[in-house]
Structure formats: C-alpha cells, structure tokens
Write a protein that holds these residues in place. Structure first.
Motif, PDB file in Angstrom:
ATOM      1  N   HIS A 130     -71.058  18.956  28.291  1.00  0.00           N
ATOM      2  CA  HIS A 130     -71.795  19.715  29.304  1.00  0.00           C
ATOM      3  C   HIS A 130     -72.940  18.880  29.862  1.00  0.00           C
ATOM      4  CE1 HIS A 130     -73.677  23.315  31.166  1.00  0.00           C
ATOM      5  NE2 HIS A 130     -74.796  22.672  30.876  1.00  0.00           N
ATOM      6  N   ALA A 131     -73.700  18.240  28.984  1.00  0.00           N
ATOM      7  CA  ALA A 131     -74.834  17.428  29.430  1.00  0.00           C
ATOM      8  C   ALA A 131     -74.366  16.303  30.344  1.00  0.00           C
ATOM      9  CB  ALA A 131     -75.573  16.854  28.223  1.00  0.00           C
ATOM     10  N   GLY A 183     -68.577  20.874  34.565  1.00  0.00           N
ATOM     11  CA  GLY A 183     -67.541  20.115  33.872  1.00  0.00           C
ATOM     12  C   GLY A 183     -66.170  20.739  33.865  1.00  0.00           C
ATOM     13  N   GLY A 184     -66.023  21.919  34.477  1.00  0.00           N
ATOM     14  CA  GLY A 184     -64.726  22.570  34.495  1.00  0.00           C
ATOM     15  C   GLY A 184     -64.565  23.595  33.388  1.00  0.00           C
ATOM     16  N   ARG A 185     -63.442  24.309  33.402  1.00  0.00           N
ATOM     17  CA  ARG A 185     -63.232  25.441  32.506  1.00  0.00           C
ATOM     18  C   ARG A 185     -63.302  25.050  31.028  1.00  0.00           C
ATOM     19  NH1 ARG A 185     -60.674  29.918  34.903  1.00  0.00           N
ATOM     20  NH2 ARG A 185     -59.586  30.371  32.952  1.00  0.00           N
ATOM     21  N   ALA A 190     -66.242  25.514  26.039  1.00  0.00           N
ATOM     22  CA  ALA A 190     -66.752  24.896  24.809  1.00  0.00           C
ATOM     23  C   ALA A 190     -68.267  25.035  24.727  1.00  0.00           C
ATOM     24  CB  ALA A 190     -66.348  23.425  24.754  1.00  0.00           C
ATOM     25  N   GLN A 191     -68.948  24.948  25.878  1.00  0.00           N
ATOM     26  CA  GLN A 191     -70.403  25.098  25.898  1.00  0.00           C
ATOM     27  C   GLN A 191     -70.803  26.516  25.494  1.00  0.00           C
ATOM     28  OE1 GLN A 191     -73.347  23.096  26.581  1.00  0.00           O
ATOM     29  NE2 GLN A 191     -74.096  25.017  25.726  1.00  0.00           N
ATOM     30  N   LEU A 192     -70.095  27.502  26.007  1.00  0.00           N
ATOM     31  CA  LEU A 192     -70.405  28.883  25.660  1.00  0.00           C
ATOM     32  C   LEU A 192     -70.125  29.163  24.186  1.00  0.00           C
ATOM     33  CD1 LEU A 192     -69.114  30.796  28.806  1.00  0.00           C
ATOM     34  CD2 LEU A 192     -71.475  30.638  28.013  1.00  0.00           C
ATOM     35  N   GLU A 193     -69.042  28.607  23.669  1.00  0.00           N
ATOM     36  CA  GLU A 193     -68.737  28.796  22.254  1.00  0.00           C
ATOM     37  C   GLU A 193     -69.800  28.143  21.368  1.00  0.00           C
ATOM     38  OE1 GLU A 193     -64.811  27.198  22.098  1.00  0.00           O
ATOM     39  OE2 GLU A 193     -63.847  29.086  22.703  1.00  0.00           O
TER      40      GLU A 193
END
Length: 284
Positions: A130-131, A183-185, A190-193
């Motif tokens: 994400h970063a 960064g896409g879906r 993964a960021q939300l998880e």
C-alpha cells in the motif's frame, strides 16, 4: 555534515522554545538571563533556537533562575536534552528531507499517539504494498530509488507499535480512505485485512467515520498528535494541501485535542468500525 552544524530537529527547537517561554514568563531579557547564568546573550539565544546542545544540568539551572517550580515540567525538559538523538533515522540524513526524520524522532519519544486521516491510511498501519502504491501516486513523481528509500523508512518507523512496550496508538479514519483502493483490489484488500488485524491489538484503537455522517471536524487535515511526559510538551503535526508542519503552543494543543475528541465522538465504535472494514474488504 558535522553534528554541530546540523539544523536543529523539531524536538530540539521545542526544548529551546520552552526555555524561552520560561524566561519570558520570568520577565527577563536574553541579556539579563545571560548575565545571571554567566553566559553570553548569543549563547542564550542559540539555546532557545535549538541550535546549541544543552545538558540536563543546564536546563535545571535555567529553570531555577527563571523561578519555575513545576518539577514535572523541568524533569521532562531535562529528559529532552543530550543533543540530537542518534536513532536509526539518522542513516537517512543525506537521503530524505529533514521533516521525515523529525516525524520518526517524535514517534520514538512519544508516550502515545492520536492520528486522524481523511484520505490516507495512517503511515504506521500501512502495508509495504500500500505504501509503495501511495508513493508512486505522488505528483511530481518520485524516482524509483526514492520510492524504495521512502518505503524502507516508513516500515522502520512502524517498529514503535511492535515489541514488548509498544506505543499506544488511537486512530480515526474516514471511510473514504478505506475505499480509495491504492494499488488495486488485491493490495487494497490486503491493506484492510492488515488494518483489521492491527485493530485487534490492545494498544491500537481504530475507529471509522462512515459516509453520511455529515461531519468531519478537522476539515480534511491529516493530524498526528504526539503525547509527551507532560501535556505542555505535546506536539501536533498537521498535513494539508496548503500547510505541512508542527504546532505546539498551548492554545493550539487545546484546539487539536478538542478536534480529535470530536472526531472520536463522531466515529463508529471500535467494534462497529471493524465490522465496516470487514464488509468493505469482503466487497473487494
């Protein structure tokens, strides 16, 4: 650049500013203070500007000359001495702008942090993927080596929320930041998880302000509130389209504590925030 020639950090500037405030409260000029202390006026001015390393003993001596009887404040000021902290961030001194290093130093010394974000995820809770996506989206764009330096720096900053004595972190994030999808879906999910996993930790509180609330007290400003040993020495970092910097006067600290309180009151509870984050992640 030799240590003595390095510009003062935000933390050093704050120490100097507090010593100046104590002197002014005692109604002493810099010249009068210098005479009482057996120093030169330029030395006092340099100390107050953060440009001259000052010892804990000197801080206590100056506080005594200024008639400060707040022992907790004097102890906290003494603990801010010792020159520039030789933390891990110094290895980036010739690579990244000084303001990046100031954030890392403030995080290192903070007793707790409060963060508010409208568009971006809190840096301390971002995944590497994400970063990287966020850094690549900056205009004008960073060169690939710059992106990698920024990424490694951000990940190293996150050490403060891990370990045996992690720094407590309270965050308020607007739902917009959860849905932008840098960064896409796959990256966004993964960021939300990751955010969900981190929110389960005892020292981390994540709350979300959902769409439709009709209020966002900070008007979109990114806020990081660094709590110090005494509240007078707290520091706020603000990040907007027109201003990025630090504030620390008492009226400003009172204001941003109130703003963060309002944001937390406006947000969903921690449990309901996790439910919303989980639902958004599942929809990606």
């Amino acid at each position: 650049m030799p240590p003595s020639k390095l510009p003062p950090t935000i933390r050093q500037q704050r120490l100097g500013a507090e010593l100046r405030r104590l002197r002014e409260h005692a109604q002493l000029s810099a010249t009068q203070a210098a005479r009482l202390h057996g120093a030169t006026q330029s030395r006092i001015s340099s100390i107050e500007g953060g440009g001259y390393p000052v010892s804990a003993d000197r801080v206590r001596t100056l506080a005594r000359l200024y008639g400060c009887s707040d022992h907790r404040l004097v102890d906290a000021l003494a603990n801010m001495t010792g020159g520039r902290t030789r933390g891990w961030w110094e290895e980036y001194r010739e690579i990244l702008p000084a303001e990046f290093l100031d954030v890392a130093e403030l995080e290192h010394h903070a007793l707790a942090m409060r963060v508010a974000c409208a568009i971006h995820m809190p840096g301390l809770l971002q995944t590497p993927e994400h970063a990287r996506a966020v850094f690549k989206d900056v205009v004008p764009p960073y060169d690939p080596p710059e992106v990698e330096h920024l990424l490694s720096f951000r990940i190293k900053r996150q050490a403060v929320i891990y370990g045996e004595q992690p720094t407590p972190l309270s965050t308020v994030i607007h739902e917009a930041a959860l849905r932008i999808g840098f960064g896409g879906r796959k990256v966004a999910r993964a960021q939300l998880e990751h955010l969900l996993d981190m929110s389960e930790r005892d020292h981390i509180d994540v709350r979300v302000i959902p769409f439709g609330t009709g209020s966002y007290p900070s008007s979109g400003s990114g806020i990081i509130y660094f709590e110090a040993e005494v509240s007078q020495l707290d520091t706020v970092q603000l990040d907007t389209d027109t201003f990025s910097g630090y504030v620390g006067s008492q009226p400003q600290l009172v204001r941003y504590r109130a703003v963060l309180d309002r944001l937390e009151e406006t947000a969903l509870t921690s449990a309901k925030s996790r439910d919303l984050m989980h639902n958004i992640a599942q929809s990606m």
